[in-house]
Design a protein around this motif. Structure first.
Motif, PDB file in Angstrom:
ATOM      1  N   PHE A   3     -58.605 -59.068 -52.137  1.00 53.44           N
ATOM      2  CA  PHE A   3     -57.628 -58.714 -51.110  1.00 53.44           C
ATOM      3  C   PHE A   3     -58.340 -58.227 -49.858  1.00 53.44           C
ATOM      4  O   PHE A   3     -59.459 -57.712 -49.908  1.00 53.44           O
ATOM      5  N   ALA A   4     -57.676 -58.408 -48.708  1.00 55.57           N
ATOM      6  CA  ALA A   4     -58.219 -57.956 -47.424  1.00 55.57           C
ATOM      7  C   ALA A   4     -58.379 -56.446 -47.440  1.00 55.57           C
ATOM      8  O   ALA A   4     -57.705 -55.740 -48.205  1.00 55.57           O
ATOM      9  N   PRO A   5     -59.301 -55.927 -46.614  1.00 51.36           N
ATOM     10  CA  PRO A   5     -59.409 -54.464 -46.504  1.00 51.36           C
ATOM     11  C   PRO A   5     -58.050 -53.867 -46.175  1.00 51.36           C
ATOM     12  O   PRO A   5     -57.289 -54.426 -45.378  1.00 51.36           O
ATOM     13  N   LEU A   6     -57.738 -52.745 -46.799  1.00 49.39           N
ATOM     14  CA  LEU A   6     -56.393 -52.186 -46.713  1.00 49.39           C
ATOM     15  C   LEU A   6     -56.165 -51.505 -45.369  1.00 49.39           C
ATOM     16  O   LEU A   6     -56.316 -50.308 -45.218  1.00 49.39           O
ATOM     17  N   ALA A   7     -55.825 -52.313 -44.363  1.00 48.77           N
ATOM     18  CA  ALA A   7     -55.490 -51.768 -43.046  1.00 48.77           C
ATOM     19  C   ALA A   7     -54.022 -51.395 -42.966  1.00 48.77           C
ATOM     20  O   ALA A   7     -53.603 -50.692 -42.052  1.00 48.77           O
ATOM     21  N   TYR A   8     -53.213 -51.886 -43.922  1.00 46.44           N
ATOM     22  CA  TYR A   8     -51.777 -51.599 -43.919  1.00 46.44           C
ATOM     23  C   TYR A   8     -51.539 -50.231 -44.542  1.00 46.44           C
ATOM     24  O   TYR A   8     -52.334 -49.736 -45.340  1.00 46.44           O
ATOM     25  N   VAL A   9     -50.414 -49.630 -44.189  1.00 40.94           N
ATOM     26  CA  VAL A   9     -50.091 -48.311 -44.722  1.00 40.94           C
ATOM     27  C   VAL A   9     -48.804 -48.408 -45.542  1.00 40.94           C
ATOM     28  O   VAL A   9     -47.918 -49.207 -45.239  1.00 40.94           O
ATOM     29  N   PRO A  10     -48.708 -47.607 -46.595  1.00 45.91           N
ATOM     30  CA  PRO A  10     -47.463 -47.615 -47.366  1.00 45.91           C
ATOM     31  C   PRO A  10     -46.344 -46.932 -46.600  1.00 45.91           C
ATOM     32  O   PRO A  10     -46.588 -46.181 -45.645  1.00 45.91           O
ATOM     33  N   ALA A  11     -45.128 -47.182 -47.016  1.00 40.88           N
ATOM     34  CA  ALA A  11     -43.991 -46.490 -46.409  1.00 40.88           C
ATOM     35  C   ALA A  11     -44.072 -45.007 -46.733  1.00 40.88           C
ATOM     36  O   ALA A  11     -44.510 -44.621 -47.815  1.00 40.88           O
ATOM     37  N   PRO A  12     -43.671 -44.157 -45.790  1.00 38.64           N
ATOM     38  CA  PRO A  12     -43.562 -42.736 -46.128  1.00 38.64           C
ATOM     39  C   PRO A  12     -42.559 -42.566 -47.263  1.00 38.64           C
ATOM     40  O   PRO A  12     -41.637 -43.362 -47.422  1.00 38.64           O
ATOM     41  N   GLU A  13     -42.750 -41.539 -48.043  1.00 41.47           N
ATOM     42  CA  GLU A  13     -41.792 -41.248 -49.098  1.00 41.47           C
ATOM     43  C   GLU A  13     -40.472 -40.773 -48.488  1.00 41.47           C
ATOM     44  O   GLU A  13     -40.443 -40.281 -47.351  1.00 41.47           O
ATOM     45  N   PRO A  14     -39.361 -40.930 -49.213  1.00 40.44           N
ATOM     46  CA  PRO A  14     -38.076 -40.419 -48.720  1.00 40.44           C
ATOM     47  C   PRO A  14     -38.180 -38.972 -48.282  1.00 40.44           C
ATOM     48  O   PRO A  14     -38.905 -38.175 -48.872  1.00 40.44           O
ATOM     49  N   GLY A  15     -37.429 -38.666 -47.211  1.00 44.47           N
ATOM     50  CA  GLY A  15     -37.506 -37.329 -46.628  1.00 44.47           C
ATOM     51  C   GLY A  15     -38.459 -37.247 -45.464  1.00 44.47           C
ATOM     52  O   GLY A  15     -38.561 -36.206 -44.811  1.00 44.47           O
ATOM     53  N   ASN A  16     -39.172 -38.345 -45.172  1.00 45.07           N
ATOM     54  CA  ASN A  16     -40.147 -38.364 -44.088  1.00 45.07           C
ATOM     55  C   ASN A  16     -39.912 -39.567 -43.182  1.00 45.07           C
ATOM     56  O   ASN A  16     -39.334 -40.572 -43.590  1.00 45.07           O
ATOM     57  N   GLY A  17     -40.410 -39.437 -41.940  1.00 47.47           N
ATOM     58  CA  GLY A  17     -40.438 -40.564 -41.017  1.00 47.47           C
ATOM     59  C   GLY A  17     -39.088 -41.193 -40.792  1.00 47.47           C
ATOM     60  O   GLY A  17     -38.135 -40.510 -40.405  1.00 47.47           O
ATOM     61  N   ARG A  24     -33.682 -39.811 -51.602  1.00 47.94           N
ATOM     62  CA  ARG A  24     -34.558 -39.043 -52.476  1.00 47.94           C
ATOM     63  C   ARG A  24     -35.304 -39.968 -53.435  1.00 47.94           C
ATOM     64  O   ARG A  24     -34.775 -40.985 -53.888  1.00 47.94           O
ATOM     65  N   ARG A  25     -36.534 -39.565 -53.789  1.00 48.96           N
ATOM     66  CA  ARG A  25     -37.258 -40.174 -54.898  1.00 48.96           C
ATOM     67  C   ARG A  25     -37.075 -39.254 -56.098  1.00 48.96           C
ATOM     68  O   ARG A  25     -37.458 -38.090 -56.064  1.00 48.96           O
TER      69      ARG A  25
END
Length: 447
Positions: A3-17, A24-25
């Protein structure tokens, strides 16, 4: 394949952003909205638009509280139904409409005409007649020809039409920056630079069937701070000073909408509603002091900042595959919707983020979430880090689709447009029911 170097970011968890306040999680890894599990909501069918009802109403109230002494009109073009119109009015807002359909939706929601505004650069006689028959509170004049058109219809109905004039200030804003250069080459507004706006205001002021109520300005979209509005206020109030010298008072100035939101975890947070209004109001007062005129009443038109973060889209995953790129491998995750339920990525290159409705210990990999339409540009989320084990049947939730999701939806590839479900701890209710095959095929006269 690596896989390509991980330049992507995961989604913030619920309650953020970008997520609404009541997402809720849970401890088992699943996601709930106001206590309702996404997998249960998905049984109603996917794709599915979800609206955090209380979050949307709270965002509307935040604007009215910040705007004490002025007026807030909800920009219905972002997302409007009769129920949403009622929510907004109950929260203290008026409704800004941009078409006959939006006007009818507000009226169907029980909104009084005086709480409604009408925009548009090509208003039909039928739309204007509907507006004036229902004692609309403001019509925003966008071209010279509208003066005679509105006056003719008002005379026929024996009423006085309440008019604002939309001006082109030469200020364009978006994000953190604004440009104070000539932006004359666009379809909206009347130029300050050429004198077109002044001619229209004078014509309205002289007509017995028209009442000049104020000036309107709109400078862009996804604006995260007040700086662009300060430049626009300078231009509008300087023009108001010229009108004052002509003996024409400017009772109100509407500085439009375009207030920004977060779409991904990397987007900067906008300033609060209170700070935004304080900054705009200060700029308006300083401009009036410089021009030597009374401070007019101020109004604004937020839309996406109310509906956007409160809304999400729930998809079910179909196919997945790994695709080689110049930098390595990217995973493509296909879902059961796409550009028909969110046109913004294809139209504007808009960025979103997505969350998996379960826990996963799998490594995060660069992922592109794509739709099911026959278009290579049918992208739902361009760049996001998702677990490697995302597979068919999983549920993905995309943030901040409440504005311009359903309102711009289409039947491309002859799909059914999804329904919009309001969710709260008191239950769920359809704001827009899902389309059926009978709805879609019923448009064809040969069936």
């Amino acid at each position: 394949m690596a896989f390509a170097p991980l330049a992507y970011v995961p989604a913030p968890e619920p309650g953020n952003g970008p997520w609404p306040t009541n997402l809720r999680r849970e401890s088992d890894g699943t996601v709930t909205l106001a206590g309702h599990h996404l997998d249960e909501l998905a049984q109603l069918g996917t794709p599915l638009y979800l609206v955090d009802q209380d979050d949307m109403i709270d965002r509307a109230r935040a604007w009215t509280e910040a705007m004490a002494g002025g007026d807030v009109y909800y920009a219905g073009k972002s997302f409007l139904t009769p129920a949403v119109a009622r929510w907004m009015v109950e929260a203290g807002l008026g409704i800004d409409t941009a078409s006959e359909g939006e006007l009818r939706s507000a009226l169907a929601g029980g909104v009084r005409g005086e709480k409604i505004g009408l925009h548009g650069n090509s208003k039909s006689d039928e739309t204007l007649r509907l507006a004036l028959t229902n004692n609309i509170g403001r019509i925003v004049v966008d071209s010279p020809g509208e003066v005679d058109q509105i006056a003719r219809i008002a005379a026929d109905l024996d009423v006085v039409a309440p008019c604002f004039v939309r001006v082109t200030t030469g200020v364009h804003a978006g994000g953190h920056e604004f440009i104070a250069t000539a932006h004359e080459d666009q379809k909206f507004g009347l130029s300050l630079a050429t004198g077109a706006a002044r001619d229209v205001v004078r014509a309205i002021a002289k007509n017995e069937h028209l009442s000049f109520l104020g000036l309107h300005s709109h400078i862009g979209s996804q604006i995260l701070d007040p700086s662009g509005f300060a430049a626009a206020a300078d231009a509008v109030i300087a023009f108001a000073g010229e009108l004052h010298e002509d003996g024409i008072a400017v009772p109100e100035v509407d500085l439009g909408g375009g207030y920004g939101i977060q779409y991904t975890g990397e987007d900067p947070a906008p300033v609060s509603e209170a700070d935004m209004i304080a900054g705009i109001r200060q700029a308006l007062e300083e401009a009036c002091e410089k021009a030597g005129i009374p401070v007019p009443r101020m109004s604004i038109e937020p839309g996406r900042s109310i509906s956007g973060p409160a809304g999400m889209t729930l998809y079910r995953v179909g196919a997945t595959k790994d695709v080689m790129t110049d930098d390595g491998v990217r995973r493509y995750v296909s879902v059961d919707g796409g550009m028909s339920d969110n046109a913004r990525p294809a139209l504007y290159g808009a960025d979103y983020t997505a969350l998996l409705n379960r826990d996963s210990d799998a490594e995060l990999v660069p992922t592109r979430v794509v739709g099911m339409h026959c278009e290579s540009g049918d992208i739902v989320v361009k760049d996001v880090a998702l677990p490697r084990d995302v597979t068919a049947g999983d549920l993905l939730l995309v943030a901040a689709t409440g504005a311009y999701g359903r309102s711009m939806a289409s039947n491309y590839n002859t799909v059914r447009r999804p329904g919009v479900l309001a969710v709260s701890d008191r239950g769920t209710a359809w704001l827009v029911r899902p389309e059926t095959w009978e709805d879609v095929l019923g448009l064809f006269p040969d069936l």
